[in-house]
Enzyme design. Sequence first.
Site, mmCIF file in Angstrom:
data_model
loop_
_atom_site.group_PDB
_atom_site.id
_atom_site.type_symbol
_atom_site.label_atom_id
_atom_site.label_comp_id
_atom_site.label_asym_id
_atom_site.label_seq_id
_atom_site.Cartn_x
_atom_site.Cartn_y
_atom_site.Cartn_z
ATOM 1 N N ARG A 107 0.888 -1.168 0.000
ATOM 2 C CA ARG A 107 0.000 0.000 0.000
ATOM 3 C C ARG A 107 0.918 1.207 0.000
ATOM 4 O O ARG A 107 1.615 1.465 1.003
ATOM 5 C CB ARG A 107 -0.906 -0.018 1.225
ATOM 6 C CG ARG A 107 -1.619 1.298 1.445
ATOM 7 C CD ARG A 107 -2.808 1.197 2.359
ATOM 8 N NE ARG A 107 -3.910 0.507 1.724
ATOM 9 C CZ ARG A 107 -5.155 0.482 2.203
ATOM 10 N NH1 ARG A 107 -5.448 1.101 3.333
ATOM 11 N NH2 ARG A 107 -6.112 -0.149 1.556
ATOM 12 N N HIS A 134 -7.108 1.129 -6.763
ATOM 13 C CA HIS A 134 -7.338 0.171 -5.663
ATOM 14 C C HIS A 134 -8.019 -1.072 -6.245
ATOM 15 O O HIS A 134 -9.186 -1.355 -5.977
ATOM 16 C CB HIS A 134 -8.210 0.844 -4.601
ATOM 17 C CG HIS A 134 -8.194 0.176 -3.264
ATOM 18 N ND1 HIS A 134 -7.427 -0.927 -2.978
ATOM 19 C CD2 HIS A 134 -8.869 0.476 -2.107
ATOM 20 C CE1 HIS A 134 -7.619 -1.286 -1.711
ATOM 21 N NE2 HIS A 134 -8.494 -0.447 -1.166
ATOM 22 N N GLN A 137 -9.833 -3.840 -4.032
ATOM 23 C CA GLN A 137 -11.113 -3.373 -3.509
ATOM 24 C C GLN A 137 -12.217 -3.540 -4.552
ATOM 25 O O GLN A 137 -13.304 -4.045 -4.256
ATOM 26 C CB GLN A 137 -11.008 -1.887 -3.125
ATOM 27 C CG GLN A 137 -12.319 -1.286 -2.657
ATOM 28 C CD GLN A 137 -12.796 -1.901 -1.357
ATOM 29 O OE1 GLN A 137 -12.034 -1.948 -0.394
ATOM 30 N NE2 GLN A 137 -14.024 -2.386 -1.308
ATOM 31 N N ASP A 225 -17.232 7.076 -1.830
ATOM 32 C CA ASP A 225 -16.016 6.875 -1.035
ATOM 33 C C ASP A 225 -15.769 8.164 -0.267
ATOM 34 O O ASP A 225 -16.405 9.198 -0.532
ATOM 35 C CB ASP A 225 -14.835 6.536 -1.982
ATOM 36 C CG ASP A 225 -13.561 6.147 -1.241
ATOM 37 O OD1 ASP A 225 -13.609 5.904 -0.016
ATOM 38 O OD2 ASP A 225 -12.493 6.086 -1.900
ATOM 39 N N CYS A 264 -16.273 1.441 0.061
ATOM 40 C CA CYS A 264 -15.149 0.558 0.403
ATOM 41 C C CYS A 264 -14.797 0.603 1.886
ATOM 42 O O CYS A 264 -14.125 -0.292 2.381
ATOM 43 C CB CYS A 264 -13.938 0.902 -0.453
ATOM 44 S SG CYS A 264 -13.273 2.553 -0.165
ATOM 45 N N ARG A 292 -13.636 -8.824 0.627
ATOM 46 C CA ARG A 292 -12.191 -8.577 0.471
ATOM 47 C C ARG A 292 -11.409 -9.851 0.767
ATOM 48 O O ARG A 292 -10.446 -10.184 0.076
ATOM 49 C CB ARG A 292 -11.723 -7.445 1.411
ATOM 50 C CG ARG A 292 -12.231 -6.054 1.090
ATOM 51 C CD ARG A 292 -11.705 -5.514 -0.220
ATOM 52 N NE ARG A 292 -10.261 -5.494 -0.322
ATOM 53 C CZ ARG A 292 -9.463 -4.528 0.143
ATOM 54 N NH1 ARG A 292 -9.989 -3.475 0.743
ATOM 55 N NH2 ARG A 292 -8.146 -4.578 -0.010
#
Length: 307
Positions: A107, A134, A137, A225, A264, A292
């Site tokens: 990340r 991402h 995700q 988001d 998310c 996930r």
Amino acid sequence: MTIRHFLDLDALDAKTLRGILDAAHAMKKAGKRSPAKLVPKGIEGAVLAMVFEKPSTRTRLSFDVAMRQLGGQAIPLNHTDLQLGRGESIADTARVLSRYIDAIMIRAHSHETLMELARHATVPVINGLTDKSHPCQVMADLMTFEESKGSLKGRVAAWIGDGNNVAASWMHAAVRFGFTLRVATPAELRPEKSVIDWVRREKGDVMITDDPVKAVRGADCVVTDTWVSMGQTGAEHRKKILKPYAVDADLMAKAAKGAIFMHCLPAYRGHEVTADVIDGPSSVVFDEAENRLHVQKAILAWCLGSQ
Ligand code: CP
Ligand code: NVA
């Protein structure tokens, strides 16, 4: 043998991505004991390094638990605890990690860090979020979308709010999985031109607008988001211009009957989404978070399947 990096959805072909998503559904059905045919030989005892330049709850836990359920292990590494934090190069870090471990999830603040790591690693590298995308995700989001609505073909999704990293992966996904995506953002927070250009080149069915109502009309799924992603500045300005993009019950009522709401997480109730929507009957955010884990198992199995 080609190293199976999982860097971005536009970097992989539709067949590979479909295979990973099918495996994720199968992993979920099988529970903790993954079906033997889905678990690559040699994964038992395999070790995943997880490098974090930013905080994480879901990505960290889901990858760690995924490795354990597949029979391997994961080592979480905060970049400031590594020599990376004192200036050792990404390239040397990639070469060294590759001598100890079987795959690297990172990340990173900058997408370039991910790409540099992948250029120098001799084991698979997985994108666990960068400033640009991402992909893990969005694979979980698609899995959740399919669980609720069946086949993605012909479905309509609406992205409302900031044209950020997660939005970019949704745009990649619309092309690779063949569904309609409508992206509503303020003009100054539109997705990056390079992503829009890629979608146009690929002839994706993606509408870019500044009108949230136009985007959600008849949509099967509404996604948003946080308005301030990790590492972003100008929080007050962002909150001001994004205010008309809050997903509330009125906006959800304009979507298709039975439309689902996704996010998310982490979510900021009263900003990008109202509590009655995220905690209401159309919300599938905790299925999305659970997925996930199943998607991570499928991605790891695919990456390590090349060894
Ligand atoms: N959605 C997501 O990536 O969550 P974390 O930041 O908690 O990993
Ligand atoms: N766009 C958000 C996603 C967090 C999982 C961020 O980058 O902070």
